[in-house]
Design a protein around this motif. Structure first.
Motif, PDB file in Angstrom:
ATOM      1  N   ALA A 145       0.840  -1.214   0.000  1.00 51.90           N
ATOM      2  CA  ALA A 145       0.000   0.000   0.000  1.00 51.90           C
ATOM      3  C   ALA A 145       0.865   1.249   0.000  1.00 51.90           C
ATOM      4  N   PHE A 146       1.939   1.238   0.790  1.00 51.86           N
ATOM      5  CA  PHE A 146       2.859   2.378   0.801  1.00 51.86           C
ATOM      6  C   PHE A 146       3.466   2.580  -0.591  1.00 51.86           C
ATOM      7  N   PHE A 147       3.900   1.473  -1.195  1.00 51.44           N
ATOM      8  CA  PHE A 147       4.513   1.548  -2.522  1.00 51.44           C
ATOM      9  C   PHE A 147       3.547   2.165  -3.532  1.00 51.44           C
ATOM     10  N   ASP A 148       2.332   1.659  -3.568  1.00 51.52           N
ATOM     11  CA  ASP A 148       1.359   2.141  -4.551  1.00 51.52           C
ATOM     12  C   ASP A 148       1.143   3.642  -4.447  1.00 51.52           C
ATOM     13  N   LEU A 149       1.178   4.162  -3.227  1.00 47.14           N
ATOM     14  CA  LEU A 149       0.960   5.585  -3.028  1.00 47.14           C
ATOM     15  C   LEU A 149       2.187   6.423  -3.354  1.00 47.14           C
ATOM     16  N   CYS A 150       3.380   5.924  -3.021  1.00 50.47           N
ATOM     17  CA  CYS A 150       4.568   6.760  -3.173  1.00 50.47           C
ATOM     18  C   CYS A 150       5.288   6.570  -4.510  1.00 50.47           C
ATOM     19  N   TYR A 151       5.019   5.495  -5.215  1.00 53.25           N
ATOM     20  CA  TYR A 151       5.732   5.257  -6.479  1.00 53.25           C
ATOM     21  C   TYR A 151       5.558   6.395  -7.486  1.00 53.25           C
ATOM     22  N   PRO A 152       4.361   6.976  -7.622  1.00 53.91           N
ATOM     23  CA  PRO A 152       4.217   8.108  -8.556  1.00 53.91           C
ATOM     24  C   PRO A 152       5.085   9.307  -8.181  1.00 53.91           C
ATOM     25  N   LEU A 153       5.568   9.353  -6.941  1.00 51.64           N
ATOM     26  CA  LEU A 153       6.403  10.472  -6.499  1.00 51.64           C
ATOM     27  C   LEU A 153       7.893  10.219  -6.753  1.00 51.64           C
ATOM     28  N   LEU A 154       8.237   9.052  -7.281  1.00 49.71           N
ATOM     29  CA  LEU A 154       9.643   8.684  -7.485  1.00 49.71           C
ATOM     30  C   LEU A 154      10.130   9.144  -8.844  1.00 49.71           C
ATOM     31  N   ASN A 155      11.251   9.861  -8.847  1.00 43.95           N
ATOM     32  CA  ASN A 155      11.847  10.320 -10.096  1.00 43.95           C
ATOM     33  C   ASN A 155      12.344   9.151 -10.934  1.00 43.95           C
ATOM     34  N   GLU A 156      12.440   9.369 -12.248  1.00 43.48           N
ATOM     35  CA  GLU A 156      13.072   8.373 -13.114  1.00 43.48           C
ATOM     36  C   GLU A 156      14.505   8.158 -12.635  1.00 43.48           C
ATOM     37  N   GLY A 157      14.925   6.900 -12.535  1.00 45.62           N
ATOM     38  CA  GLY A 157      16.253   6.608 -12.024  1.00 45.62           C
ATOM     39  C   GLY A 157      16.349   6.640 -10.520  1.00 45.62           C
ATOM     40  N   GLY A 158      15.220   6.913  -9.859  1.00 43.18           N
ATOM     41  CA  GLY A 158      15.204   6.946  -8.401  1.00 43.18           C
ATOM     42  C   GLY A 158      15.176   5.546  -7.810  1.00 43.18           C
ATOM     43  N   VAL A 159      15.346   5.458  -6.501  1.00 47.53           N
ATOM     44  CA  VAL A 159      15.401   4.155  -5.834  1.00 47.53           C
ATOM     45  C   VAL A 159      14.407   4.095  -4.681  1.00 47.53           C
ATOM     46  N   ILE A 160      13.849   2.895  -4.504  1.00 47.62           N
ATOM     47  CA  ILE A 160      13.036   2.606  -3.331  1.00 47.62           C
ATOM     48  C   ILE A 160      13.780   1.566  -2.512  1.00 47.62           C
ATOM     49  N   VAL A 161      14.020   1.868  -1.249  1.00 47.50           N
ATOM     50  CA  VAL A 161      14.696   0.955  -0.332  1.00 47.50           C
ATOM     51  C   VAL A 161      13.674   0.476   0.688  1.00 47.50           C
ATOM     52  N   SER A 162      13.455  -0.830   0.741  1.00 47.21           N
ATOM     53  CA  SER A 162      12.479  -1.412   1.668  1.00 47.21           C
ATOM     54  C   SER A 162      13.213  -2.233   2.717  1.00 47.21           C
ATOM     55  N   ASP A 163      13.069  -1.871   3.984  1.00 42.47           N
ATOM     56  CA  ASP A 163      13.777  -2.565   5.060  1.00 42.47           C
ATOM     57  C   ASP A 163      12.906  -3.671   5.658  1.00 42.47           C
ATOM     58  N   ASN A 164      13.547  -4.622   6.335  1.00 42.89           N
ATOM     59  CA  ASN A 164      12.880  -5.710   7.062  1.00 42.89           C
ATOM     60  C   ASN A 164      12.081  -6.650   6.164  1.00 42.89           C
ATOM     61  N   VAL A 165      12.504  -6.826   4.925  1.00 43.73           N
ATOM     62  CA  VAL A 165      11.684  -7.588   3.975  1.00 43.73           C
ATOM     63  C   VAL A 165      11.839  -9.105   4.100  1.00 43.73           C
ATOM     64  N   LEU A 166      12.819  -9.593   4.855  1.00 44.77           N
ATOM     65  CA  LEU A 166      12.942 -11.044   5.054  1.00 44.77           C
ATOM     66  C   LEU A 166      12.438 -11.474   6.425  1.00 44.77           C
ATOM     67  N   TYR A 167      12.178 -10.546   7.294  1.00 45.54           N
ATOM     68  CA  TYR A 167      11.510 -10.736   8.575  1.00 45.54           C
ATOM     69  C   TYR A 167      11.975 -11.992   9.307  1.00 45.54           C
ATOM     70  N   LYS A 168      13.188 -11.923   9.817  1.00 43.23           N
ATOM     71  CA  LYS A 168      13.797 -13.001  10.600  1.00 43.23           C
ATOM     72  C   LYS A 168      13.998 -14.287   9.800  1.00 43.23           C
TER      73      LYS A 168
END
Length: 222
Positions: A145-168
């Motif tokens: 849900a966070f991604f869907d909302l913020c992706y339109p705000l990301l510049n071309e060539g920009g990066v999204i860093v998602s933490d805690n994605v393997l959850y232990k």
């Protein structure tokens, strides 16, 4: 506490022993987090983010999940110039982060930090900016849900860093799954599959800390 299965504990201890000791504001924040049991990015992730931010050289960052302002202060310290917008749901954490960013102004006056109090789901649609980097470190069950909302705000060539994605390690196999975490695990697995198959992204998942996903938006440079 759930034991992490992501990295061999001897390897993890060795890597952490190599890390330089933080001084100044970041060191103070690490101590505060330890004493008050506030979750912040793990030390090896913090070091990685330092190096990564130097490589990417973002001038504008959106952070979802401020906590006490540790990662925001880390980004600012590396950036030296630019803007950071950071979103926090907890009023107590927001207030503590306010102290952090007030202190940050003395050492990094070139970075303007804007704090947003409230649910990221409600706050993100009110932000009318574009960003070179977006850091997601909030409720794990809502990353998509966070991604869907913020992706339109990301510049071309920009990066999204998602933490805690393997959850232990629970994301990788049901052998490590704790029953009460089933919903979060299912959602995170879908999120990682989504990132990895997204036609506009190049994504890599790193087995360090609690798992880190780096996604670059194709078509330019941040």
């Amino acid at each position: 506490m759930i034991e992490s299965k992501i990295v061999d504990p001897y390897v993890e201890s060795y890597i952490k022993a190599l890390l330089p000791k933080e001084e100044g504001l970041l060191g103070t924040l690490e101590q505060y987090a330890q004493e008050h049991l506030v979750p912040i990015v793990q030390p090896e992730i913090a070091q990685y983010l330092k190096v990564f931010t130097q490589l990417v050289k973002p001038k504008s960052v959106l952070e979802i999940g401020t906590a006490i302002g540790y990662s925001g202060a880390l980004f600012a310290t590396v950036m030296q110039e630019g803007t950071i917008d950071t979103i926090e749901l907890s009023e107590d954490m927001f207030a503590k982060a306010e102290e952090t960013f007030d202190s940050l102004k003395k050492t990094v006056p070139g970075v303007a930090v804007t704090q947003h109090l409230g649910s990221a789901i409600e706050v993100i649609p009110t932000i009318e900016k574009k960003f070179d980097m977006i850091f997601i470190d909030a409720a794990k069950g809502h990353y998509k849900a966070f991604f869907d909302l913020c992706y339109p705000l990301l510049n071309e060539g920009g990066v999204i860093v998602s933490d805690n994605v393997l959850y232990k390690g629970m994301i990788a196999t049901n052998l490590y799954l704790v029953r009460r975490k089933i919903t979060i695990v299912k959602r995170m697995r879908k999120y990682l599959t989504f990132l990895s198959t997204h036609p506009e992204l190049d994504t890599t998942v790193l087995p360090m800390g609690d798992g880190l996903a780096i996604s670059i938006k194709k078509g330019g440079h941040a």
